[in-house]
Each structure stands twice: as structure tokens, then as C-alpha cells.
Design a protein around this motif. Structure first.
Motif, PDB file in Angstrom:
ATOM      1  N   GLY A 134      31.105  35.082  50.853  1.00 32.48           N
ATOM      2  CA  GLY A 134      30.867  35.700  49.550  1.00 32.48           C
ATOM      3  C   GLY A 134      31.161  37.187  49.573  1.00 32.48           C
ATOM      4  N   GLU A 135      30.735  37.849  50.639  1.00 31.52           N
ATOM      5  CA  GLU A 135      30.982  39.293  50.750  1.00 31.52           C
ATOM      6  C   GLU A 135      32.463  39.577  50.952  1.00 31.52           C
ATOM      7  N   LEU A 136      33.164  38.688  51.653  1.00 36.41           N
ATOM      8  CA  LEU A 136      34.607  38.884  51.809  1.00 36.41           C
ATOM      9  C   LEU A 136      35.323  38.743  50.471  1.00 36.41           C
ATOM     10  N   GLY A 137      34.821  37.830  49.636  1.00 38.63           N
ATOM     11  CA  GLY A 137      35.400  37.711  48.295  1.00 38.63           C
ATOM     12  C   GLY A 137      35.188  38.984  47.486  1.00 38.63           C
ATOM     13  N   LYS A 138      33.993  39.569  47.603  1.00 40.78           N
ATOM     14  CA  LYS A 138      33.721  40.831  46.908  1.00 40.78           C
ATOM     15  C   LYS A 138      34.597  41.951  47.458  1.00 40.78           C
ATOM     16  N   ALA A 139      34.784  41.956  48.775  1.00 44.40           N
ATOM     17  CA  ALA A 139      35.630  42.975  49.390  1.00 44.40           C
ATOM     18  C   ALA A 139      37.070  42.835  48.923  1.00 44.40           C
ATOM     19  N   ASP A 140      37.525  41.598  48.763  1.00 45.06           N
ATOM     20  CA  ASP A 140      38.889  41.359  48.293  1.00 45.06           C
ATOM     21  C   ASP A 140      39.082  41.928  46.893  1.00 45.06           C
ATOM     22  N   GLU A 141      38.126  41.654  45.994  1.00 48.73           N
ATOM     23  CA  GLU A 141      38.217  42.172  44.629  1.00 48.73           C
ATOM     24  C   GLU A 141      38.147  43.699  44.617  1.00 48.73           C
ATOM     25  N   TRP A 151      41.466  45.352  45.700  1.00 42.43           N
ATOM     26  CA  TRP A 151      42.520  45.448  44.687  1.00 42.43           C
ATOM     27  C   TRP A 151      42.258  46.607  43.739  1.00 42.43           C
ATOM     28  N   ARG A 152      40.995  46.804  43.378  1.00 43.58           N
ATOM     29  CA  ARG A 152      40.674  47.943  42.517  1.00 43.58           C
ATOM     30  C   ARG A 152      40.942  49.256  43.246  1.00 43.58           C
ATOM     31  N   ALA A 153      40.577  49.295  44.529  1.00 51.07           N
ATOM     32  CA  ALA A 153      40.800  50.516  45.307  1.00 51.07           C
ATOM     33  C   ALA A 153      42.291  50.788  45.486  1.00 51.07           C
ATOM     34  N   GLN A 154      43.082  49.723  45.673  1.00 52.17           N
ATOM     35  CA  GLN A 154      44.525  49.925  45.838  1.00 52.17           C
ATOM     36  C   GLN A 154      45.139  50.494  44.560  1.00 52.17           C
ATOM     37  N   ARG A 155      44.647  50.031  43.417  1.00 50.22           N
ATOM     38  CA  ARG A 155      45.147  50.592  42.163  1.00 50.22           C
ATOM     39  C   ARG A 155      44.814  52.079  42.065  1.00 50.22           C
ATOM     40  N   ALA A 156      43.598  52.449  42.459  1.00 49.87           N
ATOM     41  CA  ALA A 156      43.213  53.863  42.443  1.00 49.87           C
ATOM     42  C   ALA A 156      44.072  54.659  43.421  1.00 49.87           C
ATOM     43  N   LEU A 157      44.341  54.090  44.592  1.00 46.75           N
ATOM     44  CA  LEU A 157      45.172  54.775  45.582  1.00 46.75           C
ATOM     45  C   LEU A 157      46.609  54.933  45.086  1.00 46.75           C
ATOM     46  N   ASP A 158      47.106  53.940  44.367  1.00 45.31           N
ATOM     47  CA  ASP A 158      48.453  54.043  43.792  1.00 45.31           C
ATOM     48  C   ASP A 158      48.527  55.217  42.814  1.00 45.31           C
ATOM     49  N   ALA A 159      47.495  55.332  41.975  1.00 47.71           N
ATOM     50  CA  ALA A 159      47.466  56.440  41.016  1.00 47.71           C
ATOM     51  C   ALA A 159      47.350  57.776  41.748  1.00 47.71           C
ATOM     52  N   PHE A 160      46.563  57.811  42.812  1.00 45.65           N
ATOM     53  CA  PHE A 160      46.414  59.025  43.622  1.00 45.65           C
ATOM     54  C   PHE A 160      47.757  59.413  44.236  1.00 45.65           C
ATOM     55  N   ALA A 161      48.495  58.437  44.747  1.00 45.35           N
ATOM     56  CA  ALA A 161      49.796  58.714  45.357  1.00 45.35           C
ATOM     57  C   ALA A 161      50.781  59.280  44.337  1.00 45.35           C
ATOM     58  N   GLU A 204      34.605  53.126  48.772  1.00 37.95           N
ATOM     59  CA  GLU A 204      33.218  52.929  49.199  1.00 37.95           C
ATOM     60  C   GLU A 204      32.744  51.513  48.892  1.00 37.95           C
ATOM     61  N   ALA A 205      33.207  50.969  47.758  1.00 37.04           N
ATOM     62  CA  ALA A 205      32.825  49.594  47.406  1.00 37.04           C
ATOM     63  C   ALA A 205      33.421  48.598  48.409  1.00 37.04           C
ATOM     64  N   VAL A 206      34.636  48.872  48.883  1.00 42.18           N
ATOM     65  CA  VAL A 206      35.276  47.987  49.860  1.00 42.18           C
ATOM     66  C   VAL A 206      34.518  48.030  51.187  1.00 42.18           C
ATOM     67  N   THR A 207      34.247  49.232  51.659  1.00 43.20           N
ATOM     68  CA  THR A 207      33.569  49.359  52.961  1.00 43.20           C
ATOM     69  C   THR A 207      32.148  48.790  52.906  1.00 43.20           C
ATOM     70  N   ALA A 208      31.505  48.929  51.759  1.00 45.89           N
ATOM     71  CA  ALA A 208      30.145  48.381  51.629  1.00 45.89           C
ATOM     72  C   ALA A 208      30.170  46.859  51.741  1.00 45.89           C
ATOM     73  N   ALA A 209      31.115  46.212  51.048  1.00 43.30           N
ATOM     74  CA  ALA A 209      31.210  44.753  51.108  1.00 43.30           C
ATOM     75  C   ALA A 209      31.602  44.283  52.506  1.00 43.30           C
ATOM     76  N   LEU A 210      32.526  45.002  53.139  1.00 44.22           N
ATOM     77  CA  LEU A 210      32.920  44.631  54.497  1.00 44.22           C
ATOM     78  C   LEU A 210      31.771  44.846  55.478  1.00 44.22           C
ATOM     79  N   ALA A 231      48.784  36.103  44.736  1.00 43.84           N
ATOM     80  CA  ALA A 231      49.988  36.199  43.910  1.00 43.84           C
ATOM     81  C   ALA A 231      49.642  36.662  42.500  1.00 43.84           C
ATOM     82  N   GLU A 232      48.549  36.138  41.950  1.00 43.81           N
ATOM     83  CA  GLU A 232      48.154  36.557  40.607  1.00 43.81           C
ATOM     84  C   GLU A 232      47.726  38.017  40.585  1.00 43.81           C
ATOM     85  N   SER A 233      47.023  38.452  41.622  1.00 45.54           N
ATOM     86  CA  SER A 233      46.638  39.864  41.705  1.00 45.54           C
ATOM     87  C   SER A 233      47.865  40.751  41.800  1.00 45.54           C
TER      88      SER A 233
END
Length: 314
Positions: free
Chosen positions: A208-215, A218-228, A178-184, A92-94
Motif C-alpha cells: 500500500g505504501e509503495l502504491g502511495k510512493a508511486d503516485e 509522478w507528482r514529484a516528477q511533474r514538479a521537477l520537470d517544471a523546475f528544470a 518529501e511525500a515520496v520519501t515519507a511513503a518509501l 503507460a497511462e501515467s
């Protein structure tokens, strides 16, 4: 031959008019994004309140707490609900943060649109001045070619820049993905070992890696929003969405084969969904590169035509 001030006015006002059109399209797309983000935030806040209520019932003297005590495993159930409430709160905070920067983008965009409000009228006035001068010159050939050519050149230049901006956002999106796929990928490796060995350390590494993937998501989604939004400027409608990484795994770590198998399956499913977004982004980038090359050639041809037309003896 010196630069014609009237031609420069036309070029400048044409670029402003094209940017005005572009930002108007972007504002429409951004308004839709904000509506969707508001709905998502409302849903996540409801989930958080429901999870908090579940925790309160188990912590208190409710029938649910009494029943959990009788059936055993109350602490395990309470730990699960607390983690679910924490996960829902983080999401919710994100979502709230995303909504805030979307609204900030809209404010900045609206302010720029206000500054460009006169651009269409300014361009029309500049074109009228040029037409009057050309009529007075008595050269109908130049008048018939130069006015539309100037507008075409400004339009091609604006679209070329818009395509370059979209390509830049696409590259940023791929880097973030790439950061998301690496953590996953790391979480998948730990999950596989955990599933086989029921190793506690592997389980904590996985979470721990799932937490990194989650963060990273969110960064990747922001980049994708800007791309869209950049794609919307080019008339391409797209809404690339990453799956929630943390929500499916909002379970406290317990060494239980069935739970671990379910988590492992979810890791795999999430990675597959992210890979689909990566594939879409790469395909869109390839399409944009082809468009950019076509526009680059057209812009160069228009510049050559304008130079020949304005040169002595042209």
C-alpha cells in the motif's frame, strides 16, 4: 520629475524582449522533454503488450500454460503476470498523462511566443526614438549612460523574476519529494518487519505504501520537470529524474523469504536514489538563493543609478 513616456516604452519593450528570449529557451527545453516522453511512452506500451501476451499464454491452452501446469505454481505465475500487466498499464497511462500536459504547456507557450514575436523589433524602435531625442538634447553623457542602463535594468529585473520563479518551483519540488520519501520510509519499515516476521498484514501495508510512493513520485516528477524548465530559463541545463517506484515491485504478494528479501533491497535502493534527487534539489536551491541575492543587489544599484541620472541636476 515626471516619467518619460519614451523611457517607459523602452522599459516595457525590453521586458517583453527578455521574456521572448526566455520563452524561446523554455520551448527548446520543452520540445526535448516531449521527445523523451514520447519515447518512454512507446517503451511502456510495448512492455504492457508483452505482459498481456504473457497473461494470455498462461490463461490459454498454449505450451507455456501446459508447462506451468506440469511444473506447478501456475496460479502464482499467472497472478504475477497479471500484476505485471496491470503495473505496466498504470505506468503507460501515467506517461500518457504527462505527455498530454507537456504538449498543453507547449501549446500555451507557443501562443505566448506568437504574441511576443514583435518584441525585439519594438525594443529596437523605442531605443532609436530615445537616441534621436538625446541627440537633439545635445547631452552626449546622458545618451551614453541612459540607453545601456535602461537595457541593463530591464535585463536584471527579468533575470531576478526568473530566479524567483525558479526558487518557487524548487520549493514545490522539495515538498513533493518529501511525500515520496515519507511513503518509501513507511514502506521500508513495513518491509523490514515483513522480512523478519513473514507477516501477511505487514506485506499488504508495504504494498500500500509503495502504491502511495508511486503516485507521489509522478507528482514529484511533474514538479521537477517544471523546475528544470525554470532552470533552463537561467541557462542551467538539468534533467532530474526519479526512479520508477512501482515497476520494480510489480510482483503479487507471496510469503517467500527470497522474494521478500529482493523486494526489501529494491525499496532501499529506490529510497537511496530518491534521496540523491532530494540532495541535488537542495543544492540547486542553495545556488539559486545566492544568485538571487546577487541579482537583488545589482538591480537595486541600477535603479539608484537611473534615478540619479534622470533627476534634475543628475
Amino acid at each position: 520629475m515626471g516619467t518619460d513616456p519614451v523611457d517607459e516604452d523602452i522599459r516595457r519593450h525590453a521586458e517583453r524582449a527578455h521574456r521572448n528570449e526566455r520563452l524561446a529557451r523554455r520551448r527548446q527545453a520543452l520540445t526535448t522533454e516531449i521527445d523523451e516522453a514520447e519515447a518512454r511512452l512507446a517503451g511502456l506500451e510495448d512492455e504492457r503488450e508483452a505482459a498481456r501476451s504473457d497473461v494470455a499464454r498462461l490463461e490459454g491452452t498454449s505450451f507455456a500454460a501446459f508447462l506451468a501446469t506440469l511444473t506447478g505454481g501456475k496460479e502464482e505465475k499467472l497472478a504475477r503476470e497479471r500484476l505485471a500487466a496491470e503495473a505496466a498499464g498504470r505506468q503507460a497511462e501515467s506517461a500518457r498523462s504527462r505527455l498530454e500536459w507537456l504538449r498543453a504547456d507547449l501549446d500555451a507557450l507557443t501562443a505566448e511566443l506568437d504574441e511576443l514575436a514583435s518584441a525585439p523589433a519594438d525594443l529596437a524602435a523605442a531605443l532609436d526614438r530615445k537616441e534621436r531625442l538625446l541627440r537633439e538634447s545635445g547631452d552626449p553623457r546622458v545618451m551614453a549612460e541612459l540607453v545601456p542602463l535602461t537595457d541593463d535594468l530591464a535585463g536584471a529585473g527579468a533575470e531576478l523574476r526568473e530566479t524567483e520563479e525558479a526558487l518557487a518551483e524548487g520549493r514545490r519540488s522539495l515538498e513533493a519529494l518529501e511525500a515520496v520519501t515519507a511513503a518509501l520510509g513507511r514502506a521500508r519499515g513495513a518491509s523490514t518487519f515483513d522480512l523478519i516476521s513473514q507477516n501477511t498484514v505487514a506485506g499488504f501495508i508495504k504494498h500500500g505504501e509503495l502504491g502511495k510512493a508511486d503516485e507521489a513520485a509522478w507528482r514529484a516528477q511533474r514538479a521537477l520537470d517544471a523546475f528544470a524548465r525554470e532552470l533552463a530559463d537561467l541557462g542551467i541545463t538539468a534533467n532530474p529524474r526519479l526512479p520508477d517506484v512501482e515497476a520494480p515491485f510489480a510482483e503479487v504478494f507471496f510469503n517467500h523469504m527470497a522474494i521478500d528479501a529482493r523486494r526489501h533491497r529494491r525499496v532501499m535502493e529506490t529510497r537511496k536514489a530518491v534521496d540523491s534527487v532530494v540532495e541535488w534539489t537542495r543544492g540547486m536551491m542553495e545556488e539559486l538563493r545566492g544568485r538571487h541575492e546577487t541579482l537583488r543587489r545589482r538591480h537595486g544599484e541600477l535603479q539608484d543609478r537611473r534615478h540619479r541620472l534622470l533627476s534634475p541636476g543628475g
